[in-house]
Enzyme design. Sequence first.
Site, short mmCIF file in Angstrom:
data_model
loop_
_atom_site.label_atom_id
_atom_site.label_comp_id
_atom_site.label_asym_id
_atom_site.label_seq_id
_atom_site.Cartn_x
_atom_site.Cartn_y
_atom_site.Cartn_z
N HIS A 203 9.24 -4.03 25.31
CA HIS A 203 9.09 -5.35 25.93
C HIS A 203 7.65 -5.82 26.05
O HIS A 203 7.41 -6.93 26.51
CB HIS A 203 9.71 -5.33 27.34
CG HIS A 203 8.88 -4.57 28.33
ND1 HIS A 203 8.92 -3.20 28.43
CD2 HIS A 203 7.97 -4.98 29.25
CE1 HIS A 203 8.09 -2.81 29.38
NE2 HIS A 203 7.49 -3.85 29.89
C1 UD1 Z 1 6.34 -7.88 33.22
C2 UD1 Z 1 4.95 -7.28 33.36
C3 UD1 Z 1 4.90 -5.95 32.63
C4 UD1 Z 1 6.02 -5.04 33.08
C5 UD1 Z 1 7.36 -5.75 32.97
C6 UD1 Z 1 8.44 -4.87 33.56
C7 UD1 Z 1 3.05 -8.84 33.48
C8 UD1 Z 1 1.94 -9.44 32.75
N1 UD1 Z 1 3.94 -8.14 32.76
O1 UD1 Z 1 6.53 -8.15 31.84
O2 UD1 Z 1 3.66 -5.33 32.89
O3 UD1 Z 1 6.01 -3.92 32.24
O4 UD1 Z 1 7.31 -6.96 33.70
O5 UD1 Z 1 9.67 -5.11 32.99
O6 UD1 Z 1 3.15 -8.98 34.67
N2 UD1 Z 1 12.78 -12.90 31.92
C9 UD1 Z 1 14.07 -13.22 32.20
N3 UD1 Z 1 14.59 -12.78 33.39
C10 UD1 Z 1 13.87 -12.06 34.29
C11 UD1 Z 1 12.55 -11.76 33.99
C12 UD1 Z 1 12.00 -12.17 32.79
O7 UD1 Z 1 14.75 -13.87 31.42
O8 UD1 Z 1 14.41 -11.70 35.35
C13 UD1 Z 1 12.23 -13.37 30.61
C14 UD1 Z 1 11.63 -14.76 30.70
O9 UD1 Z 1 11.84 -15.38 29.48
C15 UD1 Z 1 10.15 -14.49 30.84
C16 UD1 Z 1 9.99 -13.21 30.01
O10 UD1 Z 1 11.19 -12.49 30.20
O11 UD1 Z 1 9.38 -15.51 30.34
C17 UD1 Z 1 8.81 -12.37 30.44
O12 UD1 Z 1 8.87 -12.07 31.82
P1 UD1 Z 1 7.52 -11.74 32.59
O13 UD1 Z 1 7.82 -11.33 33.97
O14 UD1 Z 1 6.54 -12.83 32.42
O15 UD1 Z 1 6.93 -10.54 31.79
P2 UD1 Z 1 7.62 -9.17 31.36
O16 UD1 Z 1 7.62 -9.12 29.89
O17 UD1 Z 1 8.89 -8.98 32.09
N1 UDP Z 2 14.67 0.85 33.54
C1 UDP Z 2 15.95 0.58 33.99
N2 UDP Z 2 16.82 -0.07 33.15
C2 UDP Z 2 16.48 -0.42 31.88
C3 UDP Z 2 15.17 -0.12 31.43
C4 UDP Z 2 14.29 0.51 32.28
O1 UDP Z 2 16.30 0.89 35.13
O2 UDP Z 2 17.30 -1.00 31.17
C5 UDP Z 2 13.72 1.47 34.49
C6 UDP Z 2 13.06 2.74 34.02
O3 UDP Z 2 13.79 3.87 34.45
C7 UDP Z 2 11.69 2.67 34.66
C8 UDP Z 2 11.41 1.20 34.76
O4 UDP Z 2 12.66 0.53 34.64
O5 UDP Z 2 11.73 3.18 35.99
C9 UDP Z 2 10.47 0.77 33.67
O6 UDP Z 2 10.41 -0.60 33.62
P1 UDP Z 2 9.76 -1.38 32.41
O7 UDP Z 2 9.80 -0.54 31.20
O8 UDP Z 2 10.39 -2.70 32.40
O9 UDP Z 2 8.26 -1.62 32.92
P2 UDP Z 2 6.90 -0.79 32.80
O10 UDP Z 2 7.12 0.55 33.38
O11 UDP Z 2 6.53 -0.77 31.36
O12 UDP Z 2 5.96 -1.62 33.58
#
Ligand code: UD1
Ligand code: UDP
Length: 363
Positions: A203
């Site tokens: 992601h």
């Molecule tokens: C964010 C964090 C990343 C973390 C990740 C955990 C930043 C810069 N990035 O990335 O460090 O690893 O969360 O998963 O803060 N979206 C949905 N539903 C949701 C959330 C997101 O549809 O509930 C979609 C939206 O299109 C959104 C995109 O995902 O624009 C990105 O979401 P965003 O929270 O901006 O960044 P992540 O890629 O989730």
């Molecule tokens: N995780 C989860 N469901 C999923 C994918 C990840 O519960 O489908 C959990 C995973 O066990 C870990 C956390 O989400 O604890 C990691 O989140 P993510 O990879 O989104 O973010 P990051 O750690 O890279 O910030």
Amino acid sequence: MKNVSIVVSTRPEIIKMAPVIRALQKSKIQLIFVHCGQHYDYNMSQQFIEELELPSPDYQYKVKAHSQGAQTARIMTHMERLLKKTSPALVLVEGDTNGVLATALAAVKLGTPVGHVEAGLRSFDLRMPEEHNRRLTDHVSTYLFAPTETAEKNLKRENVWGKIYVTGNTVIDAVIQHLSIAEKKSKILENIHFESFALATAHRAENVDNLTVLKNFMETFAEAPIPVIYPMHPRTKKRLQQNRIYTKIKKSENIQILPPVGYLDFLVLMKKCEMIVTDSGGIQEEATASCIRKPVLVIRLSTERPEAVKSGFAEIVGTEKHRILDAMKRTLKQRKKLPRKSPYGDGNAAEKIAKIIKEELAG
Ligand code: UD1
Ligand code: UDP
């Protein structure tokens, strides 16, 4: 006792803060629990609050999709208003998301001390929004809870002005606290089409927002030497749909795409898989927990989790198809022995953090 505000904004923060919430509750510290809504879908936020049996947030926002700057600014605006209203003695944030930086900035500008859980991680890759967020948050924090000595060294080298404590990573506490519950409750394996599989997640913005890398990943999973279970992050699904590749990937016989799964299901998938292929940060750590112990191929150019690499659990394999496929084949063949001990601690990080906070607030 004074109030402590715990602020979360995304999925991993809820998981990693769960043990801290429990430890602070046990220490009778009064909590204000805030979800600032960077993640807002049920399966990226509320699902975790329910599954982990956390209290309902006292305050909850929804920020929805925006550019990096606008998202950060919006969270900062509502957090400033909330901090003025609730006046906590300390604001605790965890990790490196936009929500973390926005909250830390709002707090420090109001003179409210910030405690940063998981301080001191560095990827040295300034393409990553997470690297901006963690560096800036560390420099405005009063208390820095570094998970490892490497993280502590990074903080010392940068002369942060807050107090540094090495505590371990609360993600190990979370795995230990939930794995046996997961093994009892999760039914995810009933829906998995393969007996033996690799577990994949991807992601990171610098990966999935780059069409070449995104396509590489999908081709890699389709051609992998072992079937791939792939709980797909909404950011990635959106990019695949925008580029009209989602339907094609869905049809691949070697990939089973799932929606983002709950934490208990994810723990079971980690426990059962042959290997993990991921660009996630938290998953690199979880794989080292003594009750999980899985090899991790990190599909990125760098990691802020060098301890997972040094201890032999993780390998940085880049984002090119042939390198990832070679590494998957090698991992299947080698079946290398992994250490019994996690470099991220024994599962008592949250207790340590709670004790430090209690002493600091009393002092
Ligand atoms: C964010 C964090 C990343 C973390 C990740 C955990 C930043 C810069 N990035 O990335 O460090 O690893 O969360 O998963 O803060 N979206 C949905 N539903 C949701 C959330 C997101 O549809 O509930 C979609 C939206 O299109 C959104 C995109 O995902 O624009 C990105 O979401 P965003 O929270 O901006 O960044 P992540 O890629 O989730
Ligand atoms: N995780 C989860 N469901 C999923 C994918 C990840 O519960 O489908 C959990 C995973 O066990 C870990 C956390 O989400 O604890 C990691 O989140 P993510 O990879 O989104 O973010 P990051 O750690 O890279 O910030």
